[in-house]
Motif scaffolding. Structure first.
Motif, PDB file in Angstrom:
ATOM      1  N   ASN A   1     -52.614 -25.976   5.572  1.00 37.31           N
ATOM      2  CA  ASN A   1     -52.219 -24.880   5.900  1.00 37.31           C
ATOM      3  C   ASN A   1     -50.863 -24.208   5.169  1.00 37.31           C
ATOM      4  OD1 ASN A   1     -53.494 -24.386   8.496  1.00 37.31           O
ATOM      5  ND2 ASN A   1     -53.156 -26.452   8.887  1.00 37.31           N
ATOM      6  N   LEU A   2     -49.895 -25.179   4.598  1.00 39.44           N
ATOM      7  CA  LEU A   2     -48.991 -25.096   3.634  1.00 39.44           C
ATOM      8  C   LEU A   2     -49.291 -24.448   2.608  1.00 39.44           C
ATOM      9  CD1 LEU A   2     -46.076 -24.894   2.979  1.00 39.44           C
ATOM     10  CD2 LEU A   2     -46.297 -27.375   2.243  1.00 39.44           C
ATOM     11  N   ILE A   3     -50.520 -25.082   1.971  1.00 36.27           N
ATOM     12  CA  ILE A   3     -51.101 -24.619   0.758  1.00 36.27           C
ATOM     13  C   ILE A   3     -51.778 -23.297   0.874  1.00 36.27           C
ATOM     14  CG2 ILE A   3     -52.979 -25.134  -1.042  1.00 36.27           C
ATOM     15  CD1 ILE A   3     -52.479 -28.030  -0.312  1.00 36.27           C
ATOM     16  N   ARG A   4     -52.416 -22.924   1.935  1.00 35.68           N
ATOM     17  CA  ARG A   4     -53.240 -21.940   2.384  1.00 35.68           C
ATOM     18  C   ARG A   4     -52.202 -20.522   2.538  1.00 35.68           C
ATOM     19  NH1 ARG A   4     -53.952 -19.422   7.137  1.00 35.68           N
ATOM     20  NH2 ARG A   4     -53.283 -21.285   8.128  1.00 35.68           N
ATOM     21  N   THR A   5     -50.908 -20.885   3.144  1.00 33.88           N
ATOM     22  CA  THR A   5     -50.021 -19.896   3.450  1.00 33.88           C
ATOM     23  C   THR A   5     -49.088 -19.364   2.294  1.00 33.88           C
ATOM     24  OG1 THR A   5     -48.651 -21.119   4.781  1.00 33.88           O
ATOM     25  CG2 THR A   5     -50.477 -20.071   6.056  1.00 33.88           C
ATOM     26  N   ILE A   6     -48.574 -20.621   1.585  1.00 37.98           N
ATOM     27  CA  ILE A   6     -47.548 -20.151   0.519  1.00 37.98           C
ATOM     28  C   ILE A   6     -48.106 -18.864  -0.268  1.00 37.98           C
ATOM     29  CG2 ILE A   6     -46.320 -20.867  -1.511  1.00 37.98           C
ATOM     30  CD1 ILE A   6     -46.342 -23.545  -0.531  1.00 37.98           C
ATOM     31  N   PRO A   7     -49.242 -18.833  -0.708  1.00 37.28           N
ATOM     32  CA  PRO A   7     -49.490 -17.703  -1.778  1.00 37.28           C
ATOM     33  C   PRO A   7     -49.789 -16.363  -0.665  1.00 37.28           C
ATOM     34  CG  PRO A   7     -51.336 -19.131  -1.370  1.00 37.28           C
ATOM     35  CD  PRO A   7     -50.272 -19.824  -0.743  1.00 37.28           C
ATOM     36  N   LEU A   8     -49.885 -16.518   0.435  1.00 38.09           N
ATOM     37  CA  LEU A   8     -49.919 -15.299   1.397  1.00 38.09           C
ATOM     38  C   LEU A   8     -48.766 -14.301   1.529  1.00 38.09           C
ATOM     39  CD1 LEU A   8     -52.836 -16.321   3.774  1.00 38.09           C
ATOM     40  CD2 LEU A   8     -53.080 -14.905   1.961  1.00 38.09           C
ATOM     41  N   MET A   9     -47.444 -15.036   1.445  1.00 36.41           N
ATOM     42  CA  MET A   9     -46.413 -14.475   1.855  1.00 36.41           C
ATOM     43  C   MET A   9     -45.856 -13.166   1.071  1.00 36.41           C
ATOM     44  SD  MET A   9     -45.298 -16.092   4.422  1.00 36.41           S
ATOM     45  CE  MET A   9     -47.112 -16.315   4.848  1.00 36.41           C
ATOM     46  N   ARG A  10     -45.498 -12.306   1.527  1.00 41.16           N
ATOM     47  CA  ARG A  10     -45.255 -10.995   0.902  1.00 41.16           C
ATOM     48  C   ARG A  10     -43.860 -10.554   1.037  1.00 41.16           C
ATOM     49  NH1 ARG A  10     -48.662  -6.838   4.237  1.00 41.16           N
ATOM     50  NH2 ARG A  10     -47.898  -8.216   5.822  1.00 41.16           N
ATOM     51  N   HIS A  11     -43.366  -9.609   0.086  1.00 41.44           N
ATOM     52  CA  HIS A  11     -41.873  -9.165   0.269  1.00 41.44           C
ATOM     53  C   HIS A  11     -41.877  -8.488   1.463  1.00 41.44           C
ATOM     54  CE1 HIS A  11     -40.100 -10.277  -3.925  1.00 41.44           C
ATOM     55  NE2 HIS A  11     -41.490 -10.382  -4.186  1.00 41.44           N
ATOM     56  N   ASP A  12     -40.553  -8.456   2.136  1.00 46.47           N
ATOM     57  CA  ASP A  12     -40.270  -7.559   3.174  1.00 46.47           C
ATOM     58  C   ASP A  12     -40.051  -6.306   2.626  1.00 46.47           C
ATOM     59  OD1 ASP A  12     -39.221  -7.616   6.253  1.00 46.47           O
ATOM     60  OD2 ASP A  12     -38.092  -6.373   5.140  1.00 46.47           O
ATOM     61  N   GLN A  13     -40.467  -5.223   3.314  1.00 52.76           N
ATOM     62  CA  GLN A  13     -40.518  -3.794   3.151  1.00 52.76           C
ATOM     63  C   GLN A  13     -39.049  -3.504   2.953  1.00 52.76           C
ATOM     64  OE1 GLN A  13     -43.173  -1.385   4.782  1.00 52.76           O
ATOM     65  NE2 GLN A  13     -45.089  -2.341   3.718  1.00 52.76           N
ATOM     66  N   THR A  14     -38.540  -3.452   3.945  1.00 52.36           N
ATOM     67  CA  THR A  14     -36.966  -3.184   4.140  1.00 52.36           C
ATOM     68  C   THR A  14     -35.948  -4.209   3.302  1.00 52.36           C
ATOM     69  OG1 THR A  14     -36.639  -4.242   6.219  1.00 52.36           O
ATOM     70  CG2 THR A  14     -37.509  -2.161   6.333  1.00 52.36           C
ATOM     71  N   ASN A  15     -36.165  -5.400   3.187  1.00 56.69           N
ATOM     72  CA  ASN A  15     -35.512  -6.414   2.411  1.00 56.69           C
ATOM     73  C   ASN A  15     -36.125  -7.039   1.430  1.00 56.69           C
ATOM     74  OD1 ASN A  15     -33.348  -8.136   1.542  1.00 56.69           O
ATOM     75  ND2 ASN A  15     -33.067  -9.124   3.491  1.00 56.69           N
ATOM     76  N   PRO A  16     -36.506  -6.538   0.431  1.00 47.96           N
ATOM     77  CA  PRO A  16     -37.351  -7.201  -0.822  1.00 47.96           C
ATOM     78  C   PRO A  16     -36.983  -8.653  -1.221  1.00 47.96           C
ATOM     79  CG  PRO A  16     -36.805  -4.861  -1.267  1.00 47.96           C
ATOM     80  CD  PRO A  16     -35.926  -5.363  -0.308  1.00 47.96           C
ATOM     81  N   GLU A  17     -35.571  -8.832  -0.969  1.00 45.49           N
ATOM     82  CA  GLU A  17     -35.189 -10.205  -1.179  1.00 45.49           C
ATOM     83  C   GLU A  17     -35.751 -11.271  -0.273  1.00 45.49           C
ATOM     84  OE1 GLU A  17     -33.515 -11.154  -4.029  1.00 45.49           O
ATOM     85  OE2 GLU A  17     -33.844  -8.894  -4.596  1.00 45.49           O
ATOM     86  N   ASP A  18     -35.969 -10.829   0.870  1.00 43.34           N
ATOM     87  CA  ASP A  18     -36.599 -11.525   2.186  1.00 43.34           C
ATOM     88  C   ASP A  18     -38.014 -11.622   2.144  1.00 43.34           C
ATOM     89  OD1 ASP A  18     -36.601 -13.353   4.312  1.00 43.34           O
ATOM     90  OD2 ASP A  18     -35.650 -12.146   5.616  1.00 43.34           O
ATOM     91  N   LEU A  19     -38.988 -12.399   2.810  1.00 46.11           N
ATOM     92  CA  LEU A  19     -40.254 -12.354   2.995  1.00 46.11           C
ATOM     93  C   LEU A  19     -40.673 -11.708   4.221  1.00 46.11           C
ATOM     94  CD1 LEU A  19     -41.524 -14.643   5.091  1.00 46.11           C
ATOM     95  CD2 LEU A  19     -41.351 -16.063   2.952  1.00 46.11           C
ATOM     96  N   ASP A  20     -41.615 -11.122   4.431  1.00 46.08           N
ATOM     97  CA  ASP A  20     -41.990 -10.332   5.500  1.00 46.08           C
ATOM     98  C   ASP A  20     -42.467 -11.399   6.767  1.00 46.08           C
ATOM     99  OD1 ASP A  20     -43.309  -8.571   7.699  1.00 46.08           O
ATOM    100  OD2 ASP A  20     -44.327  -7.596   6.215  1.00 46.08           O
ATOM    101  N   SER A  21     -41.642 -11.258   7.707  1.00 40.30           N
ATOM    102  CA  SER A  21     -41.716 -12.332   8.801  1.00 40.30           C
ATOM    103  C   SER A  21     -43.020 -12.372   9.882  1.00 40.30           C
ATOM    104  CB  SER A  21     -40.524 -12.397   9.697  1.00 40.30           C
ATOM    105  OG  SER A  21     -40.195 -11.153  10.322  1.00 40.30           O
ATOM    106  N   ARG A  22     -43.802 -10.887   9.590  1.00 41.66           N
ATOM    107  CA  ARG A  22     -44.827 -10.614  10.413  1.00 41.66           C
ATOM    108  C   ARG A  22     -45.768 -11.566   9.695  1.00 41.66           C
ATOM    109  NH1 ARG A  22     -44.970  -4.191   9.603  1.00 41.66           N
ATOM    110  NH2 ARG A  22     -44.684  -5.225   7.232  1.00 41.66           N
TER     111      ARG A  22
END
Length: 534
Positions: free
Chosen positions: A458-479
């Motif tokens: 699950n860690l291997i599967r989800t690391i590459p799926l993380m996207r930049h947050d649209q309002t704060n590009p320095e953070d990732l999208d917590s959705r």
């Protein structure tokens, strides 16, 4: 080599003149090729896909550009149409120009070379090949989600999405729902199935990645899903190993319930797999920007535009499990959840080079806090059955105030079950930057300092799926499904990344060494008294 063709199936001069320059080039290039490109001889990836299309419900084929995706779609649809009179296929793109360029022009050339007993006609705004035996290959396009309505009254035996990632998950699911055949066709051997042919990237990437790429271990297994209760997060009933040898693959049988199960497979392909591709094509692909280069040249499904952890490279960061030495310092990081999955990761630090190895994961939803803690404790054992010596277990700081309706905090419930937890560092952006440094190649030896055992799926599967947050590009999208990466962020916070640790200075034994160490400390603080010379 001279090739005889049925000229009645070729474009007229007026039709050729109406093509764009790129379409004309494509058409002329196809005319120069011989029909060996349609025999699948010499392309083991296409042959592998063609075998699996006879066994699975959904097949994803592709990766890099130039892997022969459109060629395989048209070949397979033609074979079905010739084998089963009255067969109905739908080949679909997101726009008419793309449809004409990639599929229609290709089949016009191939059918002329084959002298196929079929005619390309438009009837009621539907462009299709009409075969003498009653089979039909229909061409369709669907640009928006609303456009799926035009297919809702139709029925097909085979559906192929060309450049499937350009479609949304909704479009792919709704159109795939039009698969239906008659009892007569089924008795004759017709199997309804779908083929997704595509490069990585674009809006359908995550859907295909999560359903057909990572579950199949990048094409090594066929997966049987239970879809009796719908297709949202279906349970995996079983997985079946797929042999590399094509003769052995043809013998594989996949046990499943055709009424309730969906069988899926993935065949990755690269430009190297296609013996008919222009040799200069690879050179031009290598000149693309990094993300596009990895997608279209290497067929890398672990990268896409907007991806947060572009540093992640499966070939560098995923390793085979091995026995962790007992002397290595061990850590645990926990992201709490009940309706959403909770995740616990175990990490061990190699003291020789400061590489952190993530060697175990627990990832499960609908567990109570006490059940989570007991599971963590149960898994924290050595190979000989003794309890592991865990240096530190860090958990989401909110668990120290979250009582979860039980009158005591989540953290306290963990402690009561024998899993002693402390607050993790919760600086999100700083934590992600620390994780990125672990993922990057070391500037001295080029190696990465974060390595993940292959069993941490699950860690291997989800690391590459993380996207930049649209309002704060320095953070990732917590959705996004960030439970495992949050646990990793907490764990790595126990040991912030360092380029290299300074060697400790050795001092003499006894009082002399202690005095020297104390004087150097005063020097650093500027407090030593120097003698005044008169």
């Amino acid at each position: 080599m001279s090739i005889t063709v049925d000229k009645s199936l070729l474009l007229t001069d007026e039709e050729f003149a109406a093509l764009s320059a790129a379409e004309q080039d494509e058409y002329l290039q196809l005319l120069e090729e011989d029909l060996s490109a349609w025999s699948l001889v010499g392309n083991d990836r296409q042959s592998r896909a063609n075998i699996l299309l006879q066994k699975v419900d959904w097949l994803l084929y592709g990766g890099a550009a130039g892997g022969g995706k459109s060629e395989l779609i048209t070949y397979h649809a033609h074979q079905l149409s010739m084998t089963y009179p009255g067969h109905r296929s739908l080949l679909i793109r997101t726009s008419l120009p793309e449809l004409r360029r990639s599929l229609i022009i290709r089949t016009q050339v191939r059918y002329a070379q084959l002298k196929a007993k079929a005619q390309l006609r438009s009837v009621d705004n539907m462009k299709a090949w009409w075969y003498e035996n009653g089979s039909i290959i229909e061409y369709g396009y669907c640009a928006r989600d609303e456009d799926v309505s035009q297919f809702m009254s139709a029925e097909y035996d085979f559906i192929a999405f060309d450049e499937a990632t350009q479609f949304s998950a909704y479009q792919m699911l709704m159109i795939s729902g039009r698969l239906r055949t008659s009892r007569k066709q089924a008795a004759a051997g017709v199997r309804t199935h779908v083929m997704f042919a595509t490069n990585p990237g674009d809006k359908g990437h995550q859907f295909l990645y999560q359903m057909l790429v990572t579950p199949t271990h990048y094409g090594k297994k066929a997966i049987v899903y239970d879809v009796s209760d719908g297709f949202e997060q279906p349970d995996i009933v079983r997985s079946v190993d797929l042999p590399d040898d094509l003769e052995e693959l043809a013998k594989v049988e996949i046990d499943h319930d055709p009424d309730n199960h969906l069988v899926v497979a993935f065949v990755p392909s690269t430009v190297i797999d296609n013996p008919f591709i222009d040799p200069t094509y690879r050179k031009h692909l290598s000149m693309l920007p990094e993300v596009e280069r990895r997608q279209k040249l290497l067929g890398d499904w672990d990268t896409f535009t907007g991806q947060y952890f572009q540093e992640f490279d499966r070939s560098r960061h995923v390793v085979e499990p091995f026995a962790i030495p007992e002397s290595w310092t061990r850590f645990r990081g926990i992201d709490f959840g009940t309706a959403n999955p909770f995740c616990c990761l175990w990490g061990a630090l190699d003291p020789s080079d400061n590489t952190m190895y993530i060697y175990r994961e627990a990832y499960q939803k609908n567990l109570t806090t006490a059940e989570q803690a007991r599971l963590v404790k149960k898994l924290s054992v050595l190979e000989n059955g003794r309890a592991e010596n865990i240096s530190m277990t860090v958990i989401d700081p909110s668990t120290f105030s979250n009582v979860a309706g039980l009158g005591t905090t989540v953290a306290s419930q963990y402690n009561n079950q024998g899993v002693v937890v402390v607050k993790a560092k919760n600086q999100r952006v700083g934590g992600w930057q620390n994780m990125r440094r672990y993922l990057m190649p070391h500037p001295v030896d080029g190696d990465v300092k974060l390595k993940i055992f292959r069993n941490c799926e699950n860690l291997i599967r989800t690391i590459p799926l993380m996207r930049h947050d649209q309002t704060n590009p320095e953070d990732l999208d917590s959705r996004d499904e960030d439970h495992a990466v949050d646990a990793l962020r907490y764990l790595l916070g126990c040991r912030p990344y360092e380029l290299g640790r300074k060697e400790r200075k050795q001092y003499a034994a006894g009082a002399e060494g202690r005095v020297q160490k104390f004087i150097e400390k005063l020097d650093r603080q500027g407090k030593t008294r120097r003698p005044r010379w008169r």
